[in-house]
Enzyme design. Structure first.
Site, PDB file in Angstrom:
ATOM      1  N   ARG A  36       0.816  -1.212   0.000  1.00 33.54           N
ATOM      2  CA  ARG A  36       0.000   0.000   0.000  1.00 33.54           C
ATOM      3  C   ARG A  36       0.853   1.267   0.000  1.00 33.54           C
ATOM      4  NH1 ARG A  36      -4.866  -1.816   4.201  1.00 33.54           N
ATOM      5  NH2 ARG A  36      -6.038  -3.010   2.649  1.00 33.54           N
ATOM      6  N   LYS A 219     -18.949 -16.377   3.886  1.00 34.46           N
ATOM      7  CA  LYS A 219     -20.378 -16.207   4.135  1.00 34.46           C
ATOM      8  C   LYS A 219     -21.132 -15.558   2.983  1.00 34.46           C
ATOM      9  CE  LYS A 219     -19.832 -15.731   9.171  1.00 34.46           C
ATOM     10  NZ  LYS A 219     -20.090 -14.863  10.345  1.00 34.46           N
ATOM     11  N   GLY A 371      -9.272  -8.865   0.387  1.00 34.69           N
ATOM     12  CA  GLY A 371      -7.998  -9.195   1.022  1.00 34.69           C
ATOM     13  C   GLY A 371      -7.528 -10.611   0.799  1.00 34.69           C
ATOM     14  N   GLY A 394     -12.971  -3.834   1.487  1.00 37.10           N
ATOM     15  CA  GLY A 394     -14.342  -3.400   1.741  1.00 37.10           C
ATOM     16  C   GLY A 394     -14.854  -2.444   0.691  1.00 37.10           C
TER      17      GLY A 394
END
Length: 414
Positions: A36, A219, A371, A394
């Site tokens: 990053r 999920k 990720g 996200g």
């Protein structure tokens, strides 16, 4: 990309307040992955080359928002950046009280502010206690918003131009990512932000077809809106990982001890029906690697779509990998978010590795987000063969959901 970028404004003699995503892993003071930081270098170098100076700000981890916490200090990052650039980076130990450091800033110079999340005003959230009435809670929220505005105004006072190059935080309406734009005359995207918006935007809104999306992870509930949104856009949707077993159970299969969200079975059935109604291909596992326990040394067996009682599926099987790879091979655009199994354990890594190889070999425009899928690609050594690897887990997920990202929406339009 209808937002202004660094190329669209004059930077000579200007102070640029730049939100970067330096939320990097640090162990015992040592940065273990600088991806990053390096991702922000093109924007940083451009500002300096154009005769500007820089005020960098970022968050790191999840401090409590009650002041300095040594484990979440950005000081090691400032030192690391100075080494990368080969020039000094002044560190301001308090992001909201850096006037002295800013006043001393000269063209070509860099100041890095301490972790913005040391102030709870950064997020601007109010917590409701058990003994708080609704009116008291509303008043608390209003008070916190005022404090957030004050922090954003202070951060804005440090410069002449605001640049957001932190796509990984663009889905948050924080003081340093979106609210600050209310107090700046120019709000532009950095080059990393520009790249993220263009690749993700083109992939989702105007893909070269066939368009294949691959969704994995644990999920279904984490990707409810993503599945629904993509079924209006893709030609083929591939589902793997733990979320696949909710879909398989919705089709009447036994899933043993596999991860399954029983409260999402109706949703899974609706999505299966939607795919059929839309003429989209929805691919689910046809065989699975099952384990007798969640353990690297577990006993394993390859089974079909009915998982034996007492066993849990932890990866897709070889036939499923072949099925998915064939669909990927025909794609012109691929978006991948989430692994096919518990790839961190060698016994359950083959499915994710196989899909990774298929994407690399496809020659498609490939956008990797999330990720775990980014980690899997980096681990495979195939990252150079991917078109774009997103820095925002996200944020990329919310982008795929079709949501407007506050940190992008607040930027100036061309």
């Amino acid at each position: 990309m209808n937002k202004k970028t660094l190329r669209d404004v004059s930077l000579n003699g200007k102070r640029v307040v730049m939100r970067v995503d330096f939320n990097v892993p640090i162990k015992e003071g040592v940065i273990t992955d600088d991806t990053r930081i390096r991702g922000a270098l093109p924007s940083i170098n451009y500002v300096l080359e154009q005769g500007g100076s820089l005020v960098l700000m970022s968050h790191l981890g999840r401090p409590k928002g009650k002041g300095f916490e040594a484990d979440f200090s950005l000081r090691p990052v400032a030192e690391y950046l100075a080494d990368l650039l080969g020039k000094p980076v002044t560190f301001a130990a308090d992001c909201a009280n850096a006037d002295a450091e800013i006043a001393a800033l000269q063209p070509g110079g860099i100041v890095m502010l301490e972790n913005t999340r040391f102030y709870k005003e950064e997020e601007g959230k109010a917590k409701k206690s058990d003994d708080m009435t609704e009116d008291e809670y509303k008043a608390k929220k209003a008070e916190m918003k005022e404090k957030q505005l004050a922090l954003a105004k202070k951060l804005a006072s440090y410069g002449d131009v605001y640049c957001n190059d932190a796509f990984g935080s663009a889905h948050r309406a924080h003081a340093s990512t979106a609210v600050i734009c209310q107090f700046m005359p120019e709000n532009v995207a950095g080059f990393l932000m520009e790249k993220e918006i263009e690749y993700l935007g083109n992939a989702v809104e105007s893909p070269t077809r066939p368009f294949v999306a691959i969704l994995g992870g644990a999920k279904v509930s984490d990707k409810l809106a993503v599945v629904k949104n993509l079924l209006d856009k893709v030609d083929t949707l591939i589902i793997g990982g733990g979320m696949a077993y909710t879909f398989l159970k919705a089709l009447g299969h036994d899933v043993g001890n596999s991860l399954c969200e029983n409260d999402q079975l109706d949703y899974a059935s609706e999505m299966i029906a939607k795919a059929k109604a839309n003429g989209r291909q929805l691919l689910l596992p046809v065989d699975n690697v099952a384990a007798d326990k969640f353990d690297p040394d577990a006993n394993t067996q390859t089974v079909g779509n009915d998982i034996p009682a007492g066993w849990m599926a932890l990866d897709i099987g070889l036939e499923t990998t072949k099925l998915y790879s064939a669909a990927i091979a025909s794609a012109k655009t691929v978006v991948w978010n989430g692994p096919m199994g518990c790839f961190e354990m060698p016994k359950f890594a083959a499915g994710t590795a196989g899909v990774c190889q298929a994407v690399a070999d496809s020659g498609s425009v490939s956008v990797i987000g999330g990720g775990d899928s980014v980690s899997a690609v980096n681990k495979s050594g195939l990252a150079p063969k991917m078109t774009h690897i997103s820095t925002g887990g996200g944020a990329s997920l919310e982008f795929l959901e079709g949501k407007e990202l506050p940190g992008v929406a607040a930027l100036s339009e061309k």
